[in-house]
Design an enzyme around this catalytic site. Structure first.
Site, PDB file in Angstrom:
ATOM      1  N   ALA A   6      -2.165   4.003   3.383  1.00 30.38           N
ATOM      2  CA  ALA A   6      -2.991   3.961   2.948  1.00 30.38           C
ATOM      3  C   ALA A   6      -3.846   2.813   2.718  1.00 30.38           C
ATOM      4  CB  ALA A   6      -2.848   3.481   1.182  1.00 30.38           C
ATOM      5  N   SER A  58       1.012  -0.922   0.045  1.00 34.64           N
ATOM      6  CA  SER A  58      -0.186   0.062  -0.054  1.00 34.64           C
ATOM      7  C   SER A  58       0.739   1.402  -0.073  1.00 34.64           C
ATOM      8  CB  SER A  58      -0.742  -0.419   1.408  1.00 34.64           C
ATOM      9  OG  SER A  58      -0.110   0.253   2.667  1.00 34.64           O
ATOM     10  N   ASP A  59       0.363   3.061  -0.754  1.00 36.04           N
ATOM     11  CA  ASP A  59       1.461   3.512  -0.384  1.00 36.04           C
ATOM     12  C   ASP A  59       1.168   4.224   1.176  1.00 36.04           C
ATOM     13  OD1 ASP A  59       2.618   6.190  -0.317  1.00 36.04           O
ATOM     14  OD2 ASP A  59       1.393   6.598  -1.823  1.00 36.04           O
ATOM     15  N   CYS A  60       1.811   5.024   1.668  1.00 40.72           N
ATOM     16  CA  CYS A  60       1.696   4.965   3.264  1.00 40.72           C
ATOM     17  C   CYS A  60       0.534   5.291   4.236  1.00 40.72           C
ATOM     18  CB  CYS A  60       3.346   5.274   3.235  1.00 40.72           C
ATOM     19  SG  CYS A  60       4.622   4.646   3.040  1.00 40.72           S
TER      20      CYS A  60
END
Ligand SMILES: *[C@@H]1O[C@H](CO)[C@@H](O)[C@H](O)[C@H]1NC(C)=O
Ligand SMILES: *[C@@H]1O[C@H](CO)[C@@H](O)[C@H](O)[C@H]1NC(C)=O
Ligand SMILES: *[C@@H]1O[C@H](CO)[C@@H](O)[C@H](O)[C@H]1NC(C)=O
Ligand SMILES: *[C@@H]1O[C@H](CO)[C@@H](O)[C@H](O)[C@H]1NC(C)=O
Ligand SMILES: *[C@@H]1O[C@H](CO)[C@@H](O)[C@H](O)[C@H]1NC(C)=O
Ligand SMILES: *[C@@H]1O[C@H](CO)[C@@H](O)[C@H](O)[C@H]1NC(C)=O
Length: 802
Positions: free
Chosen positions: A323, A319-321
């Site tokens: 997310a 995941s993006d941070c």
């Protein structure tokens, strides 16, 4: 003190000193170390990778499994597995953004700072892109070996530069899906340790031998059974998908819902990711914060699984941070944190950058929302990538990449490549009456004015580390002209006052030539920060016109920054003879610019994005449509669809030479038949719907026979040798204009040419790939009829018939 003791102390000191790098080079403790931790089956390099991954998994308790779901893996001491940080960054050089990288401790204080991606892209040189990534990989392994970086990096950024205001457009390879795809392929291959560039021709040869057919999925033996899937370091295609807005009005990336049509998805947003995975075999994919058509990307099973089932993806999905947290907290897509964790894992997110899964997975399991098998599936993807990196192969210092160390970082070769990248990328936008190059022996004095003239690390843009030898633009000019003076003219890039104008004026009046370095930096465009204006900030344009009015000669205007600028005031001003865009040119930027200004390098870069006028800012940034819609004055986006005025067009870029083109063959008009006479049966089966186009997936077996070479000659009329970028575009036949690109790039190639000579270039056109368009249902179709190939101002008809 006796001399023996002194000698002993000195000797001891000496030994201690030479031991420092040594002891630090042993600081990363690897898994599978003898004598206690090397006998597990997961350490056995003779076993296939899936078996080893399964073996490691089988040794873990549920709570040990849950701890692996974060970028900050704290290790499993009882199995001799040390902590591992998944998050390192390497967009255009090893960067400090992720916690996996440190420059503060350890024997490597700096790493090579290449230009920001948007400038490197302007070179349109695949070999350069590949070489840069290969060099970053070497520096990455060197830093890993001394405990200063991980092995998993979250680059490249391959979203389309859709809107000129986007704060992270600078990180991308521009607005064209084909160019972004090509860049992603070279970066990932170079970074993950492939030996050769994908290139234009190599790909064609591969296809000719029939080893890989277009759009076939998981055909290679890759990542599955431990053969041929070694990774030098791991690259990550990000951010999947339709992510290109930070913070604009009421819209923030954390809660943005990108409404994307199937047509735009298929011919704009998705192609770079498809290439990055299918062609380049990236080992990581990052899902983005935003939702796509109502579903947060990290919760979107259909989106994420497409990569695995259709494109043959064999890596891990991060995941993006935070997310996963945003699925619940910002997107309000689930009713509880546990539901957010559950939906992300079920969709195919394997690891969460952040702590959200660490905190909420246990209770999600207890509440029956997550099954242990779902966690297992994620961990197997993670372990397989670590195994492919050799992480469980014992002492990595003895391994294949163990030799890399401090001596391989910031080498003169690497720094030269950073300089080369800036030289190849810098774009000459305007050069009235061949004002440049200046003759270095005839220039008595220079004034270098402007808020970016003395910047050093700012020349790197977003996602930088510590450059090896940071130099400013002034430093570059001082190497040529001793008498170089400077005034910033503005306090900073925002330039909110004209209080420093008098100083800039008096310094400029003294000098023979004046160079103004204006533009933008990260205070105007960056992560979490989009622009609202395309104009130069504050008093910058007033500074430029004021200085232009009082300087002895017309001035040279140098523009920094990643996003397009509306500099139309300067375009038509004869007192501003030259405009040069340098992007964020990195640590070689100052030297590169000076070499160009004084004619030691002939510029050849071209813009990879459309430069729109300020009026474009009336377009809603959250409108994801690529195609124009005149019913509400929506002009469309990028050179493929935008119908409004431009400041500079996609592909604009001048040189000190003039180039003209000729198409040598095929003859003026050529006709290609999709089916020969024996194949009329197939014809009956393959035609669907309207008879004046064909579905590309139905004519796959004919695509190879439709391909044809086009022979081009390029004449360099100028007094300089130089590299120029050839761009071949295509336009659909009459009757297909509705919804089709105004034109689209078929192929590009940077070609080196010699002064007053012709250079030939052959481009293989693949009609299924290059002349097809995507219909409103997202299907690729090949229109029948007269397609036009465009090369500069040449038009060339290729007719496709049944
Ligand atoms: C990783 O987790 C450990 C243990 O919770 C903590 O001490 C450390 O600060 C964390 N590291 C980072 C970079 O967050
Ligand atoms: C989402 O929920 C938060 C509270 O958790 C609330 O503040 C916010 O307004 C909600 N957003 C939407 C778009 O409903
Ligand atoms: C450039 O900036 C440095 C500090 O970053 C300063 O020492 C130097 O004097 C400046 N140079 C000029 C020409 O202003
Ligand atoms: C154009 O915009 C109008 C008004 O928003 C909308 O109703 C229409 O469907 C749009 N047309 C296309 C082709 O997207
Ligand atoms: C290139 O062509 C332009 C326009 O025809 C002309 O003004 C210029 O002098 C030429 N430059 C060179 C280097 O031949
Ligand atoms: C492309 O880049 C490579 C690597 O820097 C360089 O050797 C080559 O000359 C460049 N090609 C052209 C045509 O400029």
């Amino acid at each position: 003190m006796s001399s023996t003791i002194t000698t002993a102390i000195i000797l001891l000191l000496f030994i201690t000193l030479i031991n420092i790098p040594n002891s630090q080079s042993q600081s990363p403790k690897f898994p599978c170390q003898p004598p206690h931790h090397n006998s597990y089956p997961f350490c056995n390099t003779a076993l296939p990778i899936p078996t080893r991954a399964q073996s490691l998994l089988s040794l873990l308790s549920l709570s040990e499994k849950i701890k692996r779901l974060s970028n900050n893996d704290t290790g499993i001491p009882r199995l001799g597995i040390p902590p591992y940080e998944w998050w390192s960054e390497s967009l255009h050089g090893i960067a400090s953004n992720g916690p996996g990288v440190t420059f503060e401790t350890g024997p490597i204080p700096a790493a090579t700072g290449f230009p920001q991606v948007i400038l490197t892209t302007s070179s349109f040189n695949r070999t350069l892109w590949f070489s840069i990534a290969s060099v970053i990989a070497v520096e990455a392994r060197a830093m890993y070996n001394v405990g200063q970086a991980g092995l998993t990096f979250w680059a490249p950024t391959i979203n389309i530069f859709r809107d000129p205001r986007w704060g992270r457009g600078q990180e991308t390879p521009g607005e064209d899906p084909m160019v972004v795809s090509a860049y992603s392929v070279e970066y990932v291959r170079g970074f993950q340790g492939e030996k050769t560039t994908e290139g234009r021709n190599r790909y064609q040869d591969t296809k000719r031998k029939g080893r890989r057919r277009v759009l076939s999925g998981a055909d290679d033996n890759h990542g599955g059974d431990g053969g041929g899937d070694e990774l030098m370091v791991s690259a990550c295609c990000k951010h999947f998908s339709a992510y290109d807005l930070e913070f604009w009005g009421n819209y923030a990336r954390y809660n943005f819902n990108a409404i994307v049509t199937e047509q735009d998805m298929q011919d704009t947003y998705e192609p770079p990711f498809r290439s990055c995975i299918q062609k380049a075999k990236a080992s990581c994919l990052m899902c983005s914060y935003n939702a796509v058509n109502g579903i947060p990307a990290c919760a979107d099973k259909k989106l994420l699984q497409k990569a695995r089932t259709e494109w043959g993806f064999k890596g891990y999905i991060t995941s993006d941070c935070d997310a996963v947290a945003t699925i619940y907290e910002y997107q309000n897509y689930t009713k509880s944190p546990e539901d957010a964790v559950a939906i992300a894992l079920k969709a195919g997110t394997d690891i969460n950058c952040g702590t959200y899964m660490l905190i909420h997975t246990k209770s999600a399991v207890e509440k029956g929302k997550v099954k242990e098998e779902e966690i297992d599936k994620a961990l197997l993807n993670l372990f397989k990538v670590q195994l492919r990196l050799g992480l469980y192969d014992g002492d990595l210092i003895k391994g294949k990449y163990g030799k890399f160390g401090p001596q391989d970082v910031c080498t003169s070769n690497h720094k030269n490549l950073a300089l080369e990248a800036a030289k190849q990328g810098i774009v000459l936008l305007k050069n009235d009456n061949n004002f440049l190059p200046l003759k270095k022996n005839l220039v008595s004095s220079l004034a270098v004015i402007g808020p970016m003239a003395n910047a050093t690390s700012k020349l790197g843009g977003g996602y930088i580390g510590v450059p090896c030898s940071p130099k400013s633009i002034i430093d570059g000019f001082k190497k040529y002209i001793k008498k170089t003076s400077h005034s910033s003219g503005c306090v900073d890039v925002a330039c909110a006052s004209n209080s420093k104008f008098p100083e800039a004026i008096s310094i400029s009046k003294e000098a023979e030539f004046v160079i103004i370095v204006a533009g933008i930096d990260l205070s105007q465009e960056t992560e979490d920060h989009d622009r609202f204006s395309l104009l130069l900030p504050g008093y910058q344009s007033a500074l430029i016109t004021t200085i232009a009015a009082i300087s002895k000669k017309p001035i040279v205007l140098v523009l920094t920054g990643g996003g397009p600028l509306d500099v139309s005031f300067a375009q038509g001003d004869p007192r501003i003879a030259t405009i040069i865009w340098v992007g964020y040119p990195g640590e070689g930027g100052g030297a590169a610019l000076a070499q160009i200004v004084f004619g030691d390098h002939n510029p050849g870069g071209k813009l990879p994005v459309t430069w729109y006028p300020q009026s474009f800012t009336s377009v809603a940034m959250n409108d994801m449509h690529m195609r124009p819609n005149l019913s509400h004055n929506y002009p469309g986006r990028t050179y493929r669809f935008y119908t409004g005025p431009t400041v500079y067009k996609f592909g604009h870029g001048l040189s000190y030479s003039n180039y003209t083109y000729n198409i040598l063959s095929p003859p003026t008009k050529s006709i290609l038949h999709v089916f020969n006479s024996q194949k009329t049966n197939i014809l009956q089966q393959t035609i669907t719907g309207s008879s004046n186009y064909l579905y590309v997936d139905k004519i796959q077996q004919h695509c190879d026979s439709l391909r044809f070479p086009i022979q081009i000659s390029i004449t360099n009329h100028g007094p300089f040798d130089g590299s120029t970028v050839v761009m071949l575009f295509a336009q659909v036949p009459k009757g297909f204009e509705q919804g089709a690109p105004l034109k689209q790039l078929v192929e590009f190639e940077r070609v080196h040419t010699l002064s007053y000579l012709d250079t030939n270039l052959r481009i293989l056109v693949d009609p299924c790939k290059h002349l097809s368009i995507v219909d409103e249902f997202g299907k690729m179709i090949l229109p029948l009829g007269d397609h036009t190939l465009l090369l500069d101002d040449l038009h060339h008809i290729v007719s496709i018939a049944m």
